[in-house]
Write an enzyme that holds these catalytic residues in place. Structure first.
Site, PDB file in Angstrom:
ATOM      1  N   HIS A  32      -1.048   4.628   9.927  1.00 42.17           N
ATOM      2  CA  HIS A  32       0.076   5.553   9.698  1.00 42.17           C
ATOM      3  C   HIS A  32      -0.171   6.877  10.422  1.00 42.17           C
ATOM      4  O   HIS A  32       0.042   7.951   9.871  1.00 42.17           O
ATOM      5  CB  HIS A  32       0.249   5.810   8.199  1.00 42.17           C
ATOM      6  CG  HIS A  32       0.603   4.595   7.397  1.00 42.17           C
ATOM      7  ND1 HIS A  32      -0.268   3.549   7.213  1.00 42.17           N
ATOM      8  CD2 HIS A  32       1.734   4.253   6.733  1.00 42.17           C
ATOM      9  CE1 HIS A  32       0.311   2.620   6.461  1.00 42.17           C
ATOM     10  NE2 HIS A  32       1.525   3.019   6.160  1.00 42.17           N
ATOM     11  N   HIS A  37       0.876  -1.185   0.000  1.00 42.46           N
ATOM     12  CA  HIS A  37       0.000   0.000   0.000  1.00 42.46           C
ATOM     13  C   HIS A  37       0.908   1.229   0.000  1.00 42.46           C
ATOM     14  O   HIS A  37       1.916   1.253   0.684  1.00 42.46           O
ATOM     15  CB  HIS A  37      -0.902   0.003   1.241  1.00 42.46           C
ATOM     16  CG  HIS A  37      -0.152   0.057   2.543  1.00 42.46           C
ATOM     17  ND1 HIS A  37      -0.334  -0.834   3.573  1.00 42.46           N
ATOM     18  CD2 HIS A  37       0.817   0.899   2.992  1.00 42.46           C
ATOM     19  CE1 HIS A  37       0.481  -0.540   4.571  1.00 42.46           C
ATOM     20  NE2 HIS A  37       1.189   0.499   4.264  1.00 42.46           N
ATOM     21  N   GLU A  47       6.746  -3.597   7.473  1.00 45.91           N
ATOM     22  CA  GLU A  47       5.299  -3.774   7.267  1.00 45.91           C
ATOM     23  C   GLU A  47       4.963  -5.153   6.691  1.00 45.91           C
ATOM     24  O   GLU A  47       3.793  -5.518   6.605  1.00 45.91           O
ATOM     25  CB  GLU A  47       4.755  -2.689   6.333  1.00 45.91           C
ATOM     26  CG  GLU A  47       4.757  -1.288   6.945  1.00 45.91           C
ATOM     27  CD  GLU A  47       4.231  -0.210   5.993  1.00 45.91           C
ATOM     28  OE1 GLU A  47       4.057   0.930   6.439  1.00 45.91           O
ATOM     29  OE2 GLU A  47       3.999  -0.518   4.807  1.00 45.91           O
ATOM     30  N   HIS A  85      11.057  -1.132   1.618  1.00 45.96           N
ATOM     31  CA  HIS A  85      11.155   0.305   1.343  1.00 45.96           C
ATOM     32  C   HIS A  85      11.596   1.041   2.597  1.00 45.96           C
ATOM     33  O   HIS A  85      11.416   0.559   3.711  1.00 45.96           O
ATOM     34  CB  HIS A  85       9.856   0.901   0.774  1.00 45.96           C
ATOM     35  CG  HIS A  85       8.634   0.882   1.650  1.00 45.96           C
ATOM     36  ND1 HIS A  85       8.093  -0.260   2.206  1.00 45.96           N
ATOM     37  CD2 HIS A  85       7.806   1.885   2.040  1.00 45.96           C
ATOM     38  CE1 HIS A  85       6.994   0.030   2.885  1.00 45.96           C
ATOM     39  NE2 HIS A  85       6.799   1.344   2.824  1.00 45.96           N
TER      40      HIS A  85
HETATM   41 FE   LIG Z   1       2.829   1.840   4.917  1.00 46.00          FE
END
Ligand SMILES: [Fe+3]
Ligand SMILES: [Fe+3]
Lengths: 280, 119, 280, 119
Positions: free
Chosen positions: A59, A12, A240, A193
């Site tokens: 988040h 996402h 994540e 990431h």
């Molecule tokens: Fe995220």
């Protein structure tokens, strides 16, 4: 009894929302990412889930550091998407499934998971965008959902091992639900990431591929690593992948891989996608 | 044995642990408030006053004032909350990546495209 | 290394705050309750704790049903007492101990407790009044504190068995803290009482006595019961004995009983008090 | 096996489970708001309007209007939040006990004193 039809795991990224709003699906930058989804749509048409349990990470929309839960489960009739600070258009509210929520909460607390229960809950892009990717043509998400949020904001995060156990217990809880419904499990986040720090932009396709393979063949493989080790290998937000670990663990026994996709980059992220079914 | 003491050093990388969470509380609370458009506007109208209202320390205020991403992280900022500050500035995560790595945005994007070649 | 000096368990009731404010300690109604405390003060003078970890339950001041944690641990520099709705004068803020808080949080999450961490937290009468009873002559509580809040508001509550495990892990976490400090563990709540329903006013001295005895001789005794069974035996709010279970479990090995008191009624509550030390 | 299905019937006693928590959400949210003196005053000024603002259903509003403690519990009220409503009315837990058991307050207090004899 309820039946888990399978699990979908996907990355996402807020930028996906901008791409959808801008109809960039066929743009050369975005096409390799969006092209991963038509086989998922075909599979969903086949298995027709009645309800989805969505493992995701907040988040900083619904939770702040004054009350930061390790595992939070929603039990609301409806979940609203909201402005996360950058003013991207929000998606329509998601229908909840309080009966399944409470069943899951009761079963997980009985199995010694120390949940935070949320009868009101805002859901962010990690929730809304994957659901939009799965059902792009429906104005509103066509299935009711149950949110399960895992802390990836503030350490100590739950270990991959603990998340695996959570997923396993979640699968058992769903399997013990006394309703003849088909349940889809979704895990959103990752893959490698890193947004923050001098190492920003770090990705690690070798590890991501090994991780994706392991979910099919040896789902506990990643539980050998501490979260710090996962960060080292996948970047600060690569952690994540914990949502993928839990989603996979919800499937009882061996699984078959229905579909997968992997593409770098979308925004700063290595985007992964998998559809897994319980092996016959 | 002490679980907390098993710290791993990862170059260019911090995990947001209790120490940073304590240090950055005021800064992150301010950034959390930016979920609201009204609060973003209040910040725009009077940056210094808004920072004072949330009790930012001098290091945090200076990093906000100078849009210094690495400084914000060092001052205890958490990336999930800082992203909302970036939103105010109209910056995306690739702008932030460039700022932190000393690359131009084009270089940063090219680096990511290169990482995707031949996978 | 840190050392646990012992555990104090006591009931909490808002009316104690009114009695203290009204200086009713020698009033015939209140005297049998307050008379329990001078031996505790003498013991505290002897063991001189440097910091206290306080297990308590929030009564709808800091937590609502939108985010209801099973176990919440405070990590704030200071905890404020506040108006709970009936306008009783509040006590001065309680100094926190963030270093111990984070040590406990790190260790407990590593042991697979799924905590909610709170860097800002209001504390109610269940926190403030027991501390005032322990240190009545100090304007402010003289030791810094770490709050550990257990959900007794909304079912499913954590089982007595899970609370026992929490306490045991908490004791291990404290014991592994690399500071040469003396730590007191406090558990507040119970004993038998019921505020709501047609059975309001229910108390059960036989069960309370058996429970108090068991904490010394056989602390896992109560873990044979479900929370519903505990409610049946002790009333809807009697289930607050969970804090006693966890506090006792934090003491490693066998304990000696330093002091105890038991009196019915204060307000609607059977008031218990125990001081336990680790056996030499 | 299904942990949720092991329900124990206890006369005169409810445990506040998911079913009641759903049913009573609006009512409990209103009562939670009474932690603030300002909100208590707003309620006093306009009870019906305040209840409407929190979306109470007819059963909940009627139980608030008639100060019906058992009715509030049946409508999903949780005792920890309802206690704040009792605070507005100047009632203590022994007033509530009397109201729920059909005793006078003196009888209710005498019952508790009797329970403490000879322990
Ligand atoms: Fe995220
Ligand atoms: Fe209480």
């Amino acid at each position: 009894m309820a039946k888990i039809v399978g699990a979908i795991t996907t990355s996402h990224v807020p930028a996906i929302g901008r791409a959808i709003a801008g109809k960039l699906q066929d743009d050369p930058y975005w096409k390799p990412f969006f092209d991963g989804f038509p086989p998922v749509h075909a599979w969903l048409d086949k298995v027709r889930p009645d309800v989805a349990v969505v493992l995701y990470n907040d988040h900083g929309l619904n939770f702040f550091l004054d009350k930061m839960p390790t595992f939070a489960v929603g039990a609301a009739p409806e979940y609203h998407n909201a402005d996360e600070g950058w003013g991207i258009p929000t998606l329509p509210p998601f229908k909840g499934h309080p009966e399944l929520s409470w069943h899951v909460i009761n079963e997980l607390v009985a199995r010694e998971f120390d949940l935070t229960t949320c009868q009101e809950m805002l859901v962010d892009h990690a929730y809304s965008l994957p659901l939009k990717l799965l059902w792009p043509n429906d104005e509103k998400c066509p299935v009711p959902t149950v949110p399960v949020c895992i802390n990836t904001v503030q350490y100590p995060l739950p270990s991959a091992k603990r998340c695996y156990k959570l997923g396993k217990a979640l699968g058992e809880a769903i399997g013990s639900w006394d309703k003849d419904l088909r349940v889809l499990v979704i895990g959103t986040g990752g893959l490698s990431h890193q947004l923050d720090g001098e190492r920003a932009g770090f990705v690690n396709p070798e590890f991501d591929k090994a991780f994706m393979d392991s979910l099919v063949s040896d789902p506990e493989w990643v539980t050998q690593f501490s979260n710090e080790q996962i960060v080292e290998k996948t970047g600060t937000q690569g952690v994540e992948l914990l949502m993928w670990v839990a989603a996979r663990a919800a499937l009882p026994g061996r699984v078959g891989l229905v579909h997968s996709n992997y593409h770098i980059p979308i925004s700063n992220t290595a985007a992964g996608l998998m559809v897994m079914e319980v092996a016959a | 044995m002490n679980a907390a003491s098993q710290k791993l050093e990862i170059p260019g990388t911090r995990v947001f642990d209790g120490e940073l969470a304590q240090k950055g509380y005021a800064l992150n609370k301010m950034c959390f408030s930016f979920n609201s458009a009204e609060n973003r506007e209040a910040f725009r109208q009077d940056e210094a006053g808004y920072c004072r209202q949330f009790g930012l320390n001098a290091e945090q205020y200076e990093a906000i004032r100078t849009r210094n991403v690495l400084g914000l992280l060092a001052a205890g900022g958490n990336v999930y909350y800082l992203a909302k500050f970036a939103g105010i500035l109209g910056l995306d995560v690739q702008d932030l990546g460039a700022a932190q790595t000393g690359m131009s945005k084009d270089e940063f994007k090219a680096m990511l495209l290169a990482a995707g070649k031949g996978i």
